[in-house]
Design an enzyme around this catalytic site. Sequence first.
Site, PDB file in Angstrom:
ATOM      1  N   TYR A   1      -1.602  -0.941  10.515  1.00 44.73           N
ATOM      2  CA  TYR A   1      -1.755  -1.248   9.085  1.00 44.73           C
ATOM      3  C   TYR A   1      -0.471  -0.865   8.333  1.00 44.73           C
ATOM      4  O   TYR A   1       0.047  -1.644   7.526  1.00 44.73           O
ATOM      5  CB  TYR A   1      -2.961  -0.479   8.528  1.00 44.73           C
ATOM      6  CG  TYR A   1      -3.241  -0.726   7.062  1.00 44.73           C
ATOM      7  CD1 TYR A   1      -3.943  -1.862   6.648  1.00 44.73           C
ATOM      8  CD2 TYR A   1      -2.819   0.167   6.084  1.00 44.73           C
ATOM      9  CE1 TYR A   1      -4.205  -2.097   5.304  1.00 44.73           C
ATOM     10  CE2 TYR A   1      -3.077  -0.056   4.742  1.00 44.73           C
ATOM     11  CZ  TYR A   1      -3.771  -1.184   4.355  1.00 44.73           C
ATOM     12  OH  TYR A   1      -4.026  -1.404   3.023  1.00 44.73           O
TER      13      TYR A   1
ATOM     14  N   SER B   1       0.863  -1.176   0.000  1.00 44.18           N
ATOM     15  CA  SER B   1       0.000   0.000   0.000  1.00 44.18           C
ATOM     16  C   SER B   1       0.899   1.225   0.000  1.00 44.18           C
ATOM     17  O   SER B   1       2.064   1.140   0.424  1.00 44.18           O
ATOM     18  CB  SER B   1      -0.850   0.004   1.279  1.00 44.18           C
ATOM     19  OG  SER B   1      -1.500   1.250   1.441  1.00 44.18           O
TER      20      SER B   1
HETATM   21  N1  LIG Z   1      -8.731  -0.376  -1.215  1.00 47.20           N
HETATM   22  C1  LIG Z   1      -7.678   0.382  -1.000  1.00 47.20           C
HETATM   23  O1  LIG Z   1      -7.759   1.612  -0.996  1.00 47.20           O
HETATM   24  C2  LIG Z   1      -6.329  -0.222  -0.785  1.00 47.20           C
HETATM   25  C3  LIG Z   1      -5.201   0.613  -0.824  1.00 47.20           C
HETATM   26  C4  LIG Z   1      -3.956   0.061  -0.651  1.00 47.20           C
HETATM   27  C5  LIG Z   1      -3.827  -1.290  -0.418  1.00 47.20           C
HETATM   28  N2  LIG Z   1      -4.944  -2.072  -0.363  1.00 47.20           N
HETATM   29  C6  LIG Z   1      -4.744  -3.494  -0.123  1.00 47.20           C
HETATM   30  O2  LIG Z   1      -5.320  -4.214  -1.193  1.00 47.20           O
HETATM   31  C7  LIG Z   1      -5.748  -5.490  -0.735  1.00 47.20           C
HETATM   32  C8  LIG Z   1      -7.203  -5.698  -1.142  1.00 47.20           C
HETATM   33  O3  LIG Z   1      -7.960  -4.688  -0.561  1.00 47.20           O
HETATM   34  P1  LIG Z   1      -9.446  -4.371  -1.026  1.00 47.20           P
HETATM   35  O4  LIG Z   1      -9.632  -2.919  -0.844  1.00 47.20           O
HETATM   36  O5  LIG Z   1      -9.747  -4.999  -2.330  1.00 47.20           O
HETATM   37  O6  LIG Z   1     -10.231  -5.080   0.160  1.00 47.20           O
HETATM   38  P2  LIG Z   1     -11.601  -5.912   0.197  1.00 47.20           P
HETATM   39  O7  LIG Z   1     -12.016  -5.907   1.630  1.00 47.20           O
HETATM   40  O8  LIG Z   1     -12.538  -5.425  -0.834  1.00 47.20           O
HETATM   41  O9  LIG Z   1     -11.099  -7.360  -0.208  1.00 47.20           O
HETATM   42  C9  LIG Z   1     -10.280  -8.108   0.619  1.00 47.20           C
HETATM   43  C10 LIG Z   1     -10.573  -9.556   0.341  1.00 47.20           C
HETATM   44  O10 LIG Z   1      -9.698 -10.330   1.176  1.00 47.20           O
HETATM   45  C11 LIG Z   1     -10.473 -11.361   1.788  1.00 47.20           C
HETATM   46  N3  LIG Z   1      -9.841 -11.744   3.046  1.00 47.20           N
HETATM   47  C12 LIG Z   1      -9.802 -11.065   4.211  1.00 47.20           C
HETATM   48  N4  LIG Z   1      -9.156 -11.781   5.142  1.00 47.20           N
HETATM   49  C13 LIG Z   1      -8.772 -12.935   4.550  1.00 47.20           C
HETATM   50  C14 LIG Z   1      -8.073 -14.071   4.991  1.00 47.20           C
HETATM   51  N5  LIG Z   1      -7.648 -14.181   6.268  1.00 47.20           N
HETATM   52  N6  LIG Z   1      -7.822 -15.062   4.115  1.00 47.20           N
HETATM   53  C15 LIG Z   1      -8.267 -14.975   2.832  1.00 47.20           C
HETATM   54  N7  LIG Z   1      -8.967 -13.930   2.364  1.00 47.20           N
HETATM   55  C16 LIG Z   1      -9.205 -12.914   3.213  1.00 47.20           C
HETATM   56  C17 LIG Z   1     -11.844 -10.758   1.992  1.00 47.20           C
HETATM   57  O11 LIG Z   1     -12.829 -11.757   2.166  1.00 47.20           O
HETATM   58  C18 LIG Z   1     -12.000  -9.971   0.711  1.00 47.20           C
HETATM   59  O12 LIG Z   1     -12.559 -10.765  -0.317  1.00 47.20           O
HETATM   60  C19 LIG Z   1      -5.529  -5.507   0.780  1.00 47.20           C
HETATM   61  O13 LIG Z   1      -4.307  -6.138   1.066  1.00 47.20           O
HETATM   62  C20 LIG Z   1      -5.439  -4.025   1.116  1.00 47.20           C
HETATM   63  O14 LIG Z   1      -4.697  -3.803   2.279  1.00 47.20           O
HETATM   64  C21 LIG Z   1      -6.191  -1.577  -0.549  1.00 47.20           C
END
Ligand SMILES: NC(=O)c1ccc[n+]([C@@H]2O[C@H](COP(=O)([O-])OP(=O)(O)OC[C@H]3O[C@@H](n4cnc5c(N)ncnc54)[C@H](O)[C@@H]3O)[C@@H](O)[C@H]2O)c1
Length: 255
Positions: A157, A144
């Site tokens: 985080y 991130s």
């Molecule tokens: N959305 C953002 O702005 C953003 C920014 C930077 C980084 N990220 C990173 O991107 C990744 C995805 O984020 P997102 O926004 O799509 O989130 P999201 O919540 O939409 O999706 C996350 C997915 O991970 C699954 N998950 C959670 N815990 C789990 C586990 N223990 N085992 C297997 N699956 C699990 C959830 O069920 C979900 O389907 C994450 O690592 C997040 O930290 C997101």
Amino acid sequence: MLNELEGKSIVVTGGGTGIGRATALACAAAGARVVVADVNLEAGRDTVSVISDRRGEAIFIRTDVSKEEQVESLVRDTLQAFGRLDGAFNNAGLSQTNLLLHELTAEQWHCIQSVNYDGVFFCMKHEIRAMLRSGKGSIVNVSSSLGRVAVPRAAEYCASKGGVLAMTKGAAVDYGAQGIRVNAVLPGITRTPMVESLAAQPQFAELLPRLEARHALGRLGSPEEIASAAVWLLSDASSFVTGAELAVDGGYLAM
Ligand SMILES: NC(=O)c1ccc[n+]([C@@H]2O[C@H](COP(=O)([O-])OP(=O)(O)OC[C@H]3O[C@@H](n4cnc5c(N)ncnc54)[C@H](O)[C@@H]3O)[C@@H](O)[C@H]2O)c1
């Protein structure tokens, strides 16, 4: 480039929603056979059914990435289903608690680290074992912008995502000679259920416009924009790229 992942077998963790779902769909559209791994059964199966409707190839394997034995069977079942593992998008993650560091319980701290940090370790460990056998592979870890810079109330985080960057570089150095590339993507704030649920909390009512202004492009990213970068890193088009931190953040880190 079309079909840039043709014939490759790729695992996408957290493939049920958000960035993982968009990446699973993009990988399948690029010709990959995709393993959608998620703790959320319904969401994971839905991603697979969309891929199948579009005449792609995918299976769902329910996996909690914080449990090593489940990650081990994810890789074993992938090899059984598709015969090889060419790529992995280690994306499953939890968002911040919005607590200050001194307010966090050890349990809350470990909850985040067990998915965002330990989960990436367990995935890389077992994916690399499979890739060492075939002598090739591309791993993309999801960090991130908050792995590089901080925002208020997200120390746990930020720590987890900074750890992913360091782990990515360590693995890139250790396995480059064996043909395994390891890179990280650093999404900016991306419109996914994770972000929408934060923004829905009353104390964050003004959040979205403020967040948009933090990006040079003046808007948040879409899951599909992160997926495009992931497909490139997973494909042979990025064959000389390893140990990289690819910011896909609309200029968030440049401001
Ligand atoms: N959305 C953002 O702005 C953003 C920014 C930077 C980084 N990220 C990173 O991107 C990744 C995805 O984020 P997102 O926004 O799509 O989130 P999201 O919540 O939409 O999706 C996350 C997915 O991970 C699954 N998950 C959670 N815990 C789990 C586990 N223990 N085992 C297997 N699956 C699990 C959830 O069920 C979900 O389907 C994450 O690592 C997040 O930290 C997101």
